[in-house]
Design a protein around this motif. Structure first.
Motif, short mmCIF file in Angstrom:
data_model
loop_
_atom_site.label_atom_id
_atom_site.label_comp_id
_atom_site.label_asym_id
_atom_site.label_seq_id
_atom_site.Cartn_x
_atom_site.Cartn_y
_atom_site.Cartn_z
N GLY A 224 0.79 -1.23 0.00
CA GLY A 224 0.00 0.00 0.00
C GLY A 224 0.81 1.27 0.00
N GLN A 225 2.10 1.17 -0.32
CA GLN A 225 2.97 2.34 -0.31
C GLN A 225 3.23 2.84 -1.73
OE1 GLN A 225 3.97 3.47 2.84
NE2 GLN A 225 2.60 1.80 3.47
N GLY A 226 3.52 4.15 -1.85
CA GLY A 226 3.96 4.72 -3.11
C GLY A 226 2.88 5.27 -4.00
N PHE A 227 1.61 5.15 -3.60
CA PHE A 227 0.51 5.61 -4.43
C PHE A 227 -0.50 6.37 -3.57
CE2 PHE A 227 2.19 1.58 -5.96
CZ PHE A 227 2.55 1.90 -7.26
N ASP A 228 -1.14 7.35 -4.18
CA ASP A 228 -2.09 8.19 -3.44
C ASP A 228 -3.55 7.81 -3.70
OD1 ASP A 228 -0.08 9.96 -2.31
OD2 ASP A 228 0.17 10.71 -4.35
N LEU A 229 -3.85 7.34 -4.90
CA LEU A 229 -5.21 6.91 -5.23
C LEU A 229 -5.15 5.70 -6.16
CD1 LEU A 229 -7.44 10.05 -6.05
CD2 LEU A 229 -7.81 8.38 -4.21
N VAL A 230 -6.05 4.77 -5.94
CA VAL A 230 -6.22 3.63 -6.85
C VAL A 230 -7.70 3.55 -7.20
CG1 VAL A 230 -4.22 2.38 -5.98
CG2 VAL A 230 -6.46 2.00 -4.92
N ALA A 231 -8.03 2.70 -8.19
CA ALA A 231 -9.38 2.75 -8.76
C ALA A 231 -10.04 1.38 -8.84
CB ALA A 231 -9.32 3.38 -10.15
N PRO A 232 -10.33 0.72 -7.70
CA PRO A 232 -10.98 -0.59 -7.76
C PRO A 232 -12.45 -0.49 -8.17
CG PRO A 232 -10.75 0.13 -5.49
CD PRO A 232 -10.04 1.15 -6.32
N THR A 233 -12.95 -1.59 -8.70
CA THR A 233 -14.35 -1.68 -9.10
C THR A 233 -15.20 -2.10 -7.91
OG1 THR A 233 -13.60 -2.31 -11.31
CG2 THR A 233 -15.92 -2.66 -10.82
N ASN A 234 -16.45 -1.67 -7.91
CA ASN A 234 -17.32 -1.81 -6.74
C ASN A 234 -17.41 -3.23 -6.19
OD1 ASN A 234 -18.95 -2.13 -9.29
ND2 ASN A 234 -20.52 -2.73 -7.85
N MET A 235 -17.46 -4.25 -7.06
CA MET A 235 -17.72 -5.61 -6.57
C MET A 235 -16.49 -6.29 -6.00
SD MET A 235 -17.01 -5.62 -9.92
CE MET A 235 -16.25 -6.55 -11.26
N ARG A 236 -15.36 -5.60 -5.91
CA ARG A 236 -14.13 -6.18 -5.40
C ARG A 236 -13.93 -5.96 -3.90
NH1 ARG A 236 -10.96 -9.03 -9.26
NH2 ARG A 236 -11.94 -8.65 -11.28
N SER A 237 -14.95 -5.47 -3.20
CA SER A 237 -14.79 -5.12 -1.79
C SER A 237 -14.40 -6.32 -0.93
CB SER A 237 -16.09 -4.51 -1.26
OG SER A 237 -17.18 -5.40 -1.43
N LEU A 238 -14.93 -7.49 -1.22
CA LEU A 238 -14.63 -8.67 -0.41
C LEU A 238 -13.17 -9.09 -0.54
CD1 LEU A 238 -17.83 -10.84 -1.03
CD2 LEU A 238 -17.29 -9.40 0.96
N GLN A 239 -12.55 -8.75 -1.66
CA GLN A 239 -11.14 -9.09 -1.85
C GLN A 239 -10.22 -8.08 -1.14
OE1 GLN A 239 -10.35 -9.85 -6.09
NE2 GLN A 239 -12.48 -10.46 -6.30
N TRP A 240 -10.66 -6.81 -1.06
CA TRP A 240 -9.84 -5.78 -0.43
C TRP A 240 -9.98 -5.78 1.09
CZ3 TRP A 240 -6.27 -2.45 -2.47
CH2 TRP A 240 -6.20 -2.36 -3.87
N ALA A 241 -11.13 -6.14 1.60
CA ALA A 241 -11.42 -5.99 3.04
C ALA A 241 -10.37 -6.62 3.95
CB ALA A 241 -12.81 -6.56 3.34
N PRO A 242 -9.92 -7.85 3.69
CA PRO A 242 -8.97 -8.46 4.64
C PRO A 242 -7.52 -8.02 4.46
CG PRO A 242 -9.49 -10.02 2.90
CD PRO A 242 -10.33 -8.81 2.63
N LEU A 243 -7.22 -7.20 3.45
CA LEU A 243 -5.83 -6.88 3.13
C LEU A 243 -5.26 -5.72 3.93
CD1 LEU A 243 -5.96 -7.25 -0.77
CD2 LEU A 243 -5.27 -8.95 0.94
N ASP A 244 -6.11 -4.85 4.47
CA ASP A 244 -5.66 -3.68 5.26
C ASP A 244 -4.70 -2.81 4.46
OD1 ASP A 244 -7.12 -4.41 7.54
OD2 ASP A 244 -5.53 -5.73 8.23
N LEU A 245 -4.99 -2.61 3.17
CA LEU A 245 -4.15 -1.79 2.31
C LEU A 245 -4.74 -0.42 2.02
CD1 LEU A 245 -3.09 -4.51 -0.32
CD2 LEU A 245 -1.68 -3.53 1.50
N LEU A 246 -5.96 -0.17 2.50
CA LEU A 246 -6.64 1.09 2.23
C LEU A 246 -6.98 1.81 3.52
CD1 LEU A 246 -9.18 -0.12 -0.50
CD2 LEU A 246 -6.93 0.91 -0.88
N GLN A 247 -7.10 3.12 3.45
CA GLN A 247 -7.54 3.92 4.58
C GLN A 247 -8.86 4.59 4.25
OE1 GLN A 247 -5.39 7.82 5.12
NE2 GLN A 247 -3.95 6.94 3.63
#
Length: 374
Positions: free
Chosen positions: A82-105
Motif C-alpha cells: 500500500g505504499q507509493g501511491f495516493d489513489l487507486v481505482a478498484p471496481t465496486n464488486m471487489r470489496s470482499l477481496q480488499w477488506a482483509p488486506l488492510d491496504l486502504l484507509q
C-alpha cells in the motif's frame, strides 16, 4: 437472487437525474496547493482535457499509471504494502477481496462534496466498503457496462439487439473478441437464455464454491469447444479499439467507453446492450494506507466531482460519470450515443457484477487459464 439483482440494478442508477449541488465541504486552501499526486487508474479515464484543466487550476501534477484490470491494482498494492501511491481505482464488486488486506484507509467524507454525486453510488462505499465499520474506503467515479460492439459497415444484429452468443457464433468465427473471464460468464447468460443452463445459474455460482465449480465446468467446456472462433482476447481499452479498427474484429464483447469513443470520432462502430442484459459496474477511488499527498487527493476528488470537468472527460472517454449534472457538459453526441446504446428497457435489464469473494476469484482464474490454454 432476484432481490440481490433488483437492488443492484435499480438503486445503482436511482437519482442520476437529480442534480442537487451543494457547497463543497473541502478547504479552499487545498485547491491553491501545488505538488503532485500518484494515481493508479484505468488507462483511458483521465483524458488530457481533464488533466490539463486540473493542473492549470491547482498546480498539482498528476502522475497517472494506467491499468486495465482489477488484478493489476491488487497486485501493485500487495507488492508495495500500500505504499507509493495516493489513489487507486478498484471496481465496486471487489470489496470482499480488499477488506482483509488492510491496504486502504478510509476517506474523510467531510472533505468531499458528496452532494455532487449519485447518492446510490455513494452508498456502495459507505455500505460495502465500510471495512471494520471505520468509514468508507471507496468513492464512486465512473460507471459503465460491458456489452456488444460491432462494425456497422460489416455486421448487424439479427433482431433489435445483439446477443452475447454473437461473439461465439460460427458465422462470426475468427472475427470476434472479448475479455476471457467476462466473456465466459456472459456465455453462461446466453446458455441460460437458450435453456441449456438452469435460470440464475450464473448468479447462484457466487454463493458457494461447489455450485460455482459445477456451473463453470459447464461454461468452460462450452467455451473451449468454440475457442478457435475468438480472434482476440483483450485486457484494456486500447486493445478493444485496435481490434475494431485494425485487428479484423467485426463483433466483440467490450466495455461501453472504447467503442462509443470511436463512434463519436466518426468511425463505423456501434455499441449496444445485448438481449441478455449488459453487465454493469462502478469504478471508484480508494486511498492506500501509504498515501502521502493527502490534501492533493481531496483537491483531485473535488475537481473530479464538478459537473463541467466530469462532463468534458466523459465526452472524450465515452463512459458515464457518477457526477450529477455532468451530462449537461458532455455534449449532444454523448447523449445520443447513450440513448442508442441503451434503447427501450435496456437500463432496467442491467446485470450488475456481484461482489466476488476471494475463493470465487481464485477458482475463476483456474477456469480462465484452462480456457486460454485450450
Amino acid at each position: 437472487m432476484a432481490e440481490r439483482k433488483t437492488l443492484s440494478r435499480r438503486s445503482m442508477l436511482k437519482g442520476a437525474g437529480a442534480a442537487v449541488l451543494a457547497a463543497p465541504h473541502y478547504s479552499k486552501s487545498a485547491l491553491a496547493s501545488s505538488g503532485e499526486i500518484n494515481v493508479v487508474m484505468w488507462s483511458d479515464y483521465l483524458p488530457p482535457v481533464f488533466l490539463e484543466g486540473f493542473e492549470a487550476e491547482t498546480g498539482i501534477r498528476v502522475n497517472h499509471i494506467g491499468i486495465g484490470s482489477n488484478e493489476e491494482i491488487l497486485n501493485m498494492m500487495t507488492a508495495s504494502n500500500g505504499q507509493g501511491f495516493d489513489l487507486v481505482a478498484p471496481t465496486n464488486m471487489r470489496s470482499l477481496q480488499w477488506a482483509p488486506l488492510d491496504l486502504l484507509q478510509p476517506f474523510d467524507l467531510d472533505k468531499v462534496n458528496l452532494d455532487a454525486v449519485n447518492p446510490s453510488m455513494v452508498r456502495i462505499g459507505t455500505d460495502a466498503w465500510n471495512f471494520n465499520k471505520s468509514g468508507a474506503h471507496w468513492l464512486p467515479h465512473i460507471w459503465g457496462t460491458e456489452g456488444i460492439a460491432y462494425r456497422t459497415d460489416l455486421w448487424s444484429p439479427e433482431g433489435d439487439a445483439p446477443s452475447y452468443g454473437d461473439v461465439w457464433a460460427e458465422e462470426n468465427a475468427g472475427m470476434t473478441m472479448g475479455r476471457a473471464h467476462s466473456m465466459m460468464l456472459c456465455a453462461g447468460l446466453y446458455l441460460e437464455r437458450l435453456g441449456e443452463m438452469e435460470p440464475e445459474s450464473v448468479w447462484d455460482a457466487y454463493d458457494d464454491e461447489d455450485t460455482m465449480r459445477r456451473v463453470w465446468d459447464q461454461i468452460t467446456d462450452w467455451c473451449i469447444e468454440r475457442r478457435d472462433r475468438i480472434k482476440l482476447i483483450w485486457n484494456d481499452a486500447e486493445t478493444q479499439k485496435y481490434g475494431l479498427l485494425n485487428g479484423g474484429v467485426v463483433v466483440g464483447q467490450t466495455w461501453d467507453g472504447p467503442p462509443l469513443a470511436l463512434k463519436s470520432a466518426g468511425e463505423p462502430v456501434n455499441y449496444q446492450a445485448p438481449i441478455e442484459g449488459a453487465m454493469a459496474w462502478v469504478d471508484g477511488l480508494a486511498m492506500p494506507v501509504g498515501a502521502e499527498n493527502i490534501e492533493q487527493v481531496y483537491a483531485f476528488i473535488n475537481y473530479l466531482y464538478r459537473p463541467e470537468p466530469a462532463g468534458a472527460a466523459a465526452a472524450v472517454n465515452g463512459y458515464n460519470t457518477a457526477v450529477l449534472g455532468a451530462e449537461d457538459f458532455a455534449g449532444d453526441e454523448f447523449r445520443k450515443n447513450f440513448a442508442e446504446a441503451y434503447p427501450g428497457d435496456a437500463l432496467a435489464s442491467l446485470n450488475p457484477w456481484l461482489a466476488e469473494a476471494p475463493w470465487y476469484a481464485k477458482a475463476r482464474a483456474e477456469f480462465v487459464e484452462k480456457f486460454l490454454n485450450a
